[in-house]
Design a protein around this motif. Sequence first.
Motif, short mmCIF file in Angstrom:
data_model
loop_
_atom_site.label_atom_id
_atom_site.label_comp_id
_atom_site.label_asym_id
_atom_site.label_seq_id
_atom_site.Cartn_x
_atom_site.Cartn_y
_atom_site.Cartn_z
N ASP A 364 1.11 -1.02 0.09
CA ASP A 364 -0.02 -0.15 0.37
C ASP A 364 0.84 1.07 0.12
O ASP A 364 0.33 2.12 -0.40
N ALA A 365 1.98 1.39 0.62
CA ALA A 365 2.89 2.28 0.41
C ALA A 365 3.94 2.54 -1.17
O ALA A 365 4.72 3.20 -0.53
N GLY A 366 3.42 1.37 -1.72
CA GLY A 366 4.42 2.22 -2.95
C GLY A 366 5.67 0.92 -2.98
O GLY A 366 6.47 1.34 -4.20
N PHE A 367 5.85 0.28 -2.08
CA PHE A 367 7.04 -0.55 -2.19
C PHE A 367 6.90 -1.54 -3.18
O PHE A 367 6.00 -2.27 -3.12
N LYS A 368 7.86 -1.96 -3.77
CA LYS A 368 7.86 -3.35 -4.63
C LYS A 368 8.36 -4.70 -3.50
O LYS A 368 9.53 -4.21 -3.79
N VAL A 369 7.72 -5.25 -2.78
CA VAL A 369 8.21 -6.73 -2.67
C VAL A 369 9.12 -7.50 -3.24
O VAL A 369 7.31 -8.01 -3.94
N ILE A 370 9.82 -7.34 -3.75
CA ILE A 370 10.50 -8.57 -4.09
C ILE A 370 10.17 -10.57 -3.99
O ILE A 370 10.63 -11.21 -4.55
N ASP A 371 10.50 -10.31 -2.43
CA ASP A 371 10.70 -11.55 -2.00
C ASP A 371 10.14 -11.42 -0.57
O ASP A 371 10.79 -10.41 0.52
N GLN A 372 10.15 -12.72 0.25
CA GLN A 372 9.35 -12.53 1.77
C GLN A 372 10.20 -14.08 2.08
O GLN A 372 9.61 -15.39 1.24
N ALA A 373 9.82 -14.47 3.22
CA ALA A 373 10.07 -15.04 3.94
C ALA A 373 9.90 -15.44 5.81
O ALA A 373 9.84 -14.55 6.47
#
Length: 399
Positions: A364-373
């Motif tokens: 929502d804040a306009g960040f590009k989440v490229i990966d997560q664990a």
Amino acid sequence: MASYIIRNVSKSVTLLRLNDTDVKYFEANWHIPEGITYNAYVIKGKDGAVLIDLWKQKYSDLFLEALKQVVEPAEIRYVVVNHAEPDHTGALEAFSEVNPNAIVVAFPIAESLLRAKYNFKNQFKSLKNDESLSLSDITLKFIYTPWVHWPETMMTYYEQERILFTCDAFGSYSIPDGVDDQVADKEYERYSEKYLVTVIGSYRDNLLKNIEKLNLEGIKPAIIAPSHGLIWSKNPERVIQLYTRWARGESDEKKAVIIYASMYGSIESVVKKIKDSLPGVNFKTFAFTDNKRDDIEDALTEANGAKVVVIASPTYEVGPHPSIAQLIDIFSMKMKGLNKPTVLLTSYGWSSTADKRNLKAMQDAGFKVIDQATFKEKIAENDLKRIVSSISAALSSQP
Ligand SMILES: Cc1cc2nc3c(=O)[nH]c(=O)nc-3n(C[C@H](O)[C@H](O)[C@H](O)COP(=O)(O)O)c2cc1C
Ligand SMILES: [Fe+2]
Ligand SMILES: [Fe+2]
């Protein structure tokens, strides 16, 4: 102890600079051990003088003391209020006591803010659009530049000497030894970026639009004179370039920023594994642990120019750790829409919604989440490998 400096900027312009060493948390929020200055300016002409901006109310006595060394207060015909925020208008009541006849020049929103906050007798010249004012040999052009930093903000261009008074725009934290950009080193630039991110971060697009407006109106100042920090007289283009780059969140180095909280070491050990796996990378790490609490404003400033941001949080009452929740909240206010590559890590013990909440908030804040664990206490080897290669890929990608 606060002090002040009086310095000639040009033939007819004098700087009155208050060095505020008392303030600890600017806007009651941002930790600034480096302090801040409030710059007011006096233009002296054949038929009287003009005052541009003032100081914080607390320094009203010092303001009058400094002013009287430069000009007889009764000679001031106009007080230009580029921005109604009290760090630049607080001394207005005290000024009014010594000169109730000077006319306050401002846009209508500023007028209503000033009338609501202060008791003073001076009349207003209410600006409608961009317009000019002449006082024999002084011609001032007022350029409406809304939302840099409030809805009423404007800049004032002194045509004869091509000096642009920009108030908050192109301002900075810290109390530099000199008054002009001869002393603008890397450390000063870091304080300027910190100022831009924390104070004007929510209005980046407006700042860029207004820089464009100055261009379109053909305003090419010889000197940029903000109301915080240094005056740009040697290289005024430099501060415009820097501010443009920072407003866009551009990076000039391969820098990864890791911001994490860790109560009992699970997250901290994953952070260490990531850093150990990428030995050549310039990591800037900010921690919230049981014996460390880095400054959130430093984390924001470094994240602004980072190629990739890693946010790592343990689960706390089912959601993110309070330090990370607050950080993400501030990101969504001050860093919105930068599309910055981001990696999210979450650890938990029994049940967590922290990963989903952080993902949604960051997107929502306009960040590009490229990966997560997301992991129970310890990260799986294959997740770690993947995360490490995602960070590495983001660092080598072109902007
Ligand atoms: C005060 C506190 C609250 C916690 N709340 C939750 C929770 O609501 N749900 C959960 O799955 N784990 C919860 N945990 C467990 C932690 O999220 C888990 O142990 C995590 O790996 C801790 O990471 P750290 O060692 O880096 O602090 C909590 C732990 C603590 C100390
Ligand atoms: Fe402001
Ligand atoms: Fe300000």
